[in-house]
Every structure is written in C-alpha cells, then in structure tokens.
Design a protein around this motif. Structure first.
Motif, PDB file in Angstrom:
ATOM      1  N   ALA A 267      13.648  37.840 -41.573  1.00 29.66           N
ATOM      2  CA  ALA A 267      14.948  39.085 -41.460  1.00 29.66           C
ATOM      3  C   ALA A 267      14.688  39.939 -42.568  1.00 29.66           C
ATOM      4  CB  ALA A 267      15.711  38.680 -40.896  1.00 29.66           C
ATOM      5  N   PHE A 268      14.588  39.540 -43.386  1.00 24.96           N
ATOM      6  CA  PHE A 268      14.412  39.425 -44.508  1.00 24.96           C
ATOM      7  C   PHE A 268      13.708  39.330 -45.940  1.00 24.96           C
ATOM      8  CE2 PHE A 268      18.555  37.510 -43.944  1.00 24.96           C
ATOM      9  CZ  PHE A 268      19.736  38.245 -43.635  1.00 24.96           C
ATOM     10  N   ARG A 269      12.759  39.001 -45.283  1.00 25.43           N
ATOM     11  CA  ARG A 269      11.166  39.591 -46.007  1.00 25.43           C
ATOM     12  C   ARG A 269      11.249  39.018 -47.260  1.00 25.43           C
ATOM     13  NH1 ARG A 269      12.989  43.825 -42.912  1.00 25.43           N
ATOM     14  NH2 ARG A 269      10.974  45.336 -41.522  1.00 25.43           N
ATOM     15  N   PHE A 270      11.567  37.691 -47.393  1.00 24.34           N
ATOM     16  CA  PHE A 270      10.826  37.158 -48.513  1.00 24.34           C
ATOM     17  C   PHE A 270       9.760  35.647 -48.083  1.00 24.34           C
ATOM     18  CE2 PHE A 270      13.032  32.700 -47.070  1.00 24.34           C
ATOM     19  CZ  PHE A 270      14.259  33.312 -46.634  1.00 24.34           C
ATOM     20  N   PRO A 271       8.373  36.021 -49.242  1.00 22.35           N
ATOM     21  CA  PRO A 271       7.628  35.346 -48.830  1.00 22.35           C
ATOM     22  C   PRO A 271       8.338  33.501 -48.540  1.00 22.35           C
ATOM     23  CG  PRO A 271       7.220  35.080 -51.172  1.00 22.35           C
ATOM     24  CD  PRO A 271       9.022  36.146 -49.780  1.00 22.35           C
ATOM     25  N   LEU A 272       7.414  32.719 -47.742  1.00 25.72           N
ATOM     26  CA  LEU A 272       7.778  31.068 -47.758  1.00 25.72           C
ATOM     27  C   LEU A 272       6.160  30.838 -48.475  1.00 25.72           C
ATOM     28  CD1 LEU A 272       8.951  30.813 -44.183  1.00 25.72           C
ATOM     29  CD2 LEU A 272      10.199  30.792 -46.211  1.00 25.72           C
ATOM     30  N   GLY A 273       5.867  31.349 -48.454  1.00 22.73           N
ATOM     31  CA  GLY A 273       3.997  30.496 -49.251  1.00 22.73           C
ATOM     32  C   GLY A 273       3.648  29.584 -48.563  1.00 22.73           C
ATOM     33  N   PRO A 274       3.171  28.516 -48.584  1.00 25.78           N
ATOM     34  CA  PRO A 274       2.784  26.938 -47.575  1.00 25.78           C
ATOM     35  C   PRO A 274       3.878  27.328 -46.619  1.00 25.78           C
ATOM     36  CG  PRO A 274       2.396  26.880 -50.525  1.00 25.78           C
ATOM     37  CD  PRO A 274       3.258  28.223 -50.173  1.00 25.78           C
TER      38      PRO A 274
END
Length: 455
Positions: A267-274
């Motif tokens: 929703a907020f378009r932030f990456p979570l990586g692994p």
C-alpha cells in the motif's frame, strides 16, 4: 445467442443448483458440477469447451487458495488440540470480568480464532458460554448465544484466515493482505455493533423468556463445571505441560503480522528486502502452521499431533472442492460471453452494485442454508465481472460475505448444532442465532458501503 437467452440459461443454472442442493438433497459438489456443465453446454461451449472450462476454473482456484485454506485449517486444528482457545477466553474473562463476557466472546472469536473451523469453535465454546450465561441474569444465555453467533460467523466470512474469507478472496483474486485489512475493518465493528443492538432488542421486541426459549429454564448456576470440563476435546488429551499463553497464540499472531506487513508494504510502496518472501500469504500461512505444529509437539504426544493434522486435512477437503467447483462455474461464465452481459445488467443503476452483490449472496444463503457455500457460490458467479462493477474488488468480496450471513434458519446444520449445544428451543434459536446473524449481515453492509466512499 442473444443476451436474453444467455441470462435465462444462467438463471436456470443457478436456480437448478439451489433446487438440487436444498430440495433434492443433492451433495453440493454434484449440484455445482451439474449446474456448471449445463451452463457450458447451453451457452454453446460444446462438450470439449465445457470440460476445459471446468478443469481450468477448478485448477485456477486451487492454485490461488488451495495451500492457504489447508494451512489455515491446520493452524486452527492444532490450536484446538492444545486448548489454546479456552485458555485465551479464560484469561480475557479474568481481565474484563463477567459483565463484559458477551462482548469479550464476540470480539475475540471474530478476530483471533478465525482459523478454527466454525463448527469446531461452536463445540468448544458453547458449554462455557452456557455456563457463563446462567450467571448474567434472565437474558444471559441469549446474550451469550448472540455473542457466539456474532463472533464465530463474522470471523468466518470477514477476517483472514477464516476459511470463507480465504475462499472468497481467492475466487475474486483479492490479495490476501488487502482482504485481511479491509475484512478486519468491517468484521470487528460488525461484531461490536451486533452485540450492542442485539442486547437492546432482547429487552423489548424479542422479549426473551427462559421458560419458553430455553429447554431447561432453571439451573443451578454453579454446577457449570460439568459443562466447562466437557467444553474442549483437548481436555481428554495427555498433555505433558502447557506453554505460556503468549507463545501458544503465536502461530496466529505471526501469520497475521506477516500478511499485514506485506499488505502495508504494498500500500505504501516501501521495499521489504528479504522479508518480502516471508510476507507472501502462502509462506506466512505455512510458517504459522509449522510453528503451531512445533508447539503442539511440545505439549502433546506425537500421535495426537498427527491425528490433529489428519483431521485438519479431512476438514479442508470439502471446502477446497466446493471452492474449486465454484471456480469452474466462474470460468464457464467467463468463457460463454456472459461476462459483458452480467456487467451490463449490474450497471443498469437499479441498485448500487454492492447492494446487488449482497442480495445475491443473501438469497443463496436463504436457499442453501450454508454461509460458506453461499459466499463461495456468490463469489464464483461474480468473479468474471467483479473488476467491471466500478468498485474495488475487495469490497465486492466483503459485500458477498455480508450477504451470506443473512437469515440462517432450519436448513442450516449450524442452526441445529447451536440449538442443541446451548440447550435452546427452536423459538429461542431463532431469537438468538437467526436474529444476531441477520443483524450482523444488515450492519456490515453499510460499513462496506462506507468503505466504498472512503477508499
């Protein structure tokens, strides 16, 4: 073929499915299969085209929700085997006190333990609810009955990992994280509002009378230990020890936290990586099921844990088959050209699309008597056109779930289980289960419509 004939054949197929299941007592799997086959042949798909559509629709749904429902039911069954549900309820009662018991039941059952199959939750909680209801005055049993309905059934259809919520989300291709967030936004207020309104209705319009609404009006309120002891099958197990409660509920907490994290990240378009992999719904549910299995092995013998997993797989089977066949119906509708016709009929402006969705699910539930089948069937019918209704698809899913709660009655197996376990008359069951669930249906629809305005 003209649009009128396409709609006519669709109506015949749907009515035929309902008649076969309700009047002819045909098992739902055969009713859905026959209805979908008729629709394919009648609308010109031919034998091979119909067969391909049936197989493709079934396979698509299984790919979408097969593992989700299986892991969800495994989590719920293992939590049941370790007696976690009763421990949580007892802890909540100790914190909030007996006067708030109905609201505590409704809120906790609709949000925390939705992964446990609804019939199992009823068997586990009804004796405790019956015992506690006797301590709350003349309307206590009725309040507890409404609380069980508001909690169990609302959680089943709205809040992931409730099996109906999972199935509807899969059929309509709603991201599970989105279904969880929106479903919780509708489900929790619905449970609370249902209890508040139901408590008011018990005072005047319903006029609860223990002499006629309960099978046994007078009880020794302190002899409920017998019911409490029988409340959970887990009490008969040879548990070695009990884990801390916070650890016992961790499978649910971890699963929902991971799914919610993935939904918020999208929703907020932030990456979570692994962490992205862990937040995928299938992986999150698998982690929850694995954690539940490890914890169960700490407190139960291996054979009891294996038996619980086997029971979970047996319970998941019918849900998966019904969901898959509803997917077959959806695929036939899509292949036959009905997609545009149905979309046009929904766009006539006679009623808002979400209200029409609610009505379809409500009629199916009244006819079929099963919340899960009504919600799944409605979702299957609507799947080909859900994206063209001009509203977010997740709200279409929630509207279908809302309608599927409306007016349970004597055709429902849950109705009779509810009556027997709470020791109510048929009249008393209508006053509690039917009224409370219809209230939940009616109150949840405005919440869904409000979300349509806000989002």
């Amino acid at each position: 073929m003209s649009d009128a004939w396409l709609l006519a054949h669709t109506g015949i197929a749907i009515v035929g499915i309902v008649v076969m299941i309700t009047w002819l007592k045909t098992p739902p799997i055969f009713g859905l299969l026959i209805g979908a086959t008729y629709l394919g042949l009648a609308t010109g798909l031919g034998a091979s085209g119909t067969t391909e559509a049936l197989a493709a629709g079934f396979g698509d749904v299984m790919a979408e929700i097969g593992m989700l429902i299986t892991f969800g039911v495994v989590i719920g069954t293992l939590l049941t085997a370790t007696n976690t549900l009763h421990r949580v309820l007892e802890r909540l009662l100790g914190v909030f006190g007996e006067k708030r018991v109905p609201m505590v039941f409704a809120v906790s059952l609709s949000t925390v333990f939705t992964s446990i199959y609804s019939d199992v939750v009823l068997v586990l909680t009804a004796p405790l609810a019956r015992r506690l209801g006797g301590r709350l005055g003349s309307r206590g049993v009725a309040l507890m009955g409404g609380a069980l309905t508001a909690g169990i059934e609302v959680g089943l259809v709205f809040v992931v990992p409730g099996v109906a919520a999972l199935a509807v989300a899969g059929l309509l291709h709603v991201p599970l994280g989105e279904m969880f967030l929106y479903g919780l936004a509708v489900g929790l207020p619905t449970a609370v509002l249902t209890m508040l309104v139901f408590a008011l209705l018990l005072r005047r319009p319903l006029r609860w009378n223990p002499a006629t609404d309960e099978l046994v009006a007078e009880r020794d309120h302190d002899d409920g230990d017998r019911s409490g002891a029988a409340a959970s099958p887990a009490t008969t197990t040879t548990a070695v020890r009990q884990l801390p409660l916070s650890l016992s509920v961790s499978p649910v907490v971890v699963t929902l936290a991971l799914i919610a994290l993935g939904a918020l990240a999208n929703a907020f378009r932030f990456p979570l990586g692994p962490v992205t992999l862990l937040s995928e719904p299938v992986i999150a549910m698998a982690i929850g099921a694995g954690l539940a299995h490890l914890l169960a092995r700490r407190v139960l013998p291996a054979h009891e844990v294996n038996a619980a997993v086997g029971k979970a797989l047996a319970m998941a089977g019918p849900i998966l088959v019904l969901s898959g066949l509803s997917g077959s119906v959806a695929e036939v509708i899509g292949k036959s050209g009905l997609r545009d016709v149905l979309a046009g009929s929904f766009g006539t402006g006679f009623l808002p699309p979400l209200v029409l969705v609610w009505l379809i699910a409500a009629v199916l539930h009244i006819a079929m008597g099963s919340i899960s089948i009504a919600a799944i069937t409605a979702a299957g019918i609507l799947a080909p056109i859900a994206g063209s209704l001009g509203v977010p698809v997740v709200l279409v899913a929630l509207a279908a779930c809302s309608g599927a709660l409306f007016l349970p009655h004597v055709s429902s197996n849950f109705f009779w289980m509810f009556q027997s376990l709470l020791e109510l008359s048929t009249k008393g069951t209508f006053k509690t289960h039917t009224v409370a669930m219809s209230l939940a249906s009616a109150l949840s629809l405005p919440l869904v419509l409000l979300l349509d305005v806000v989002v």
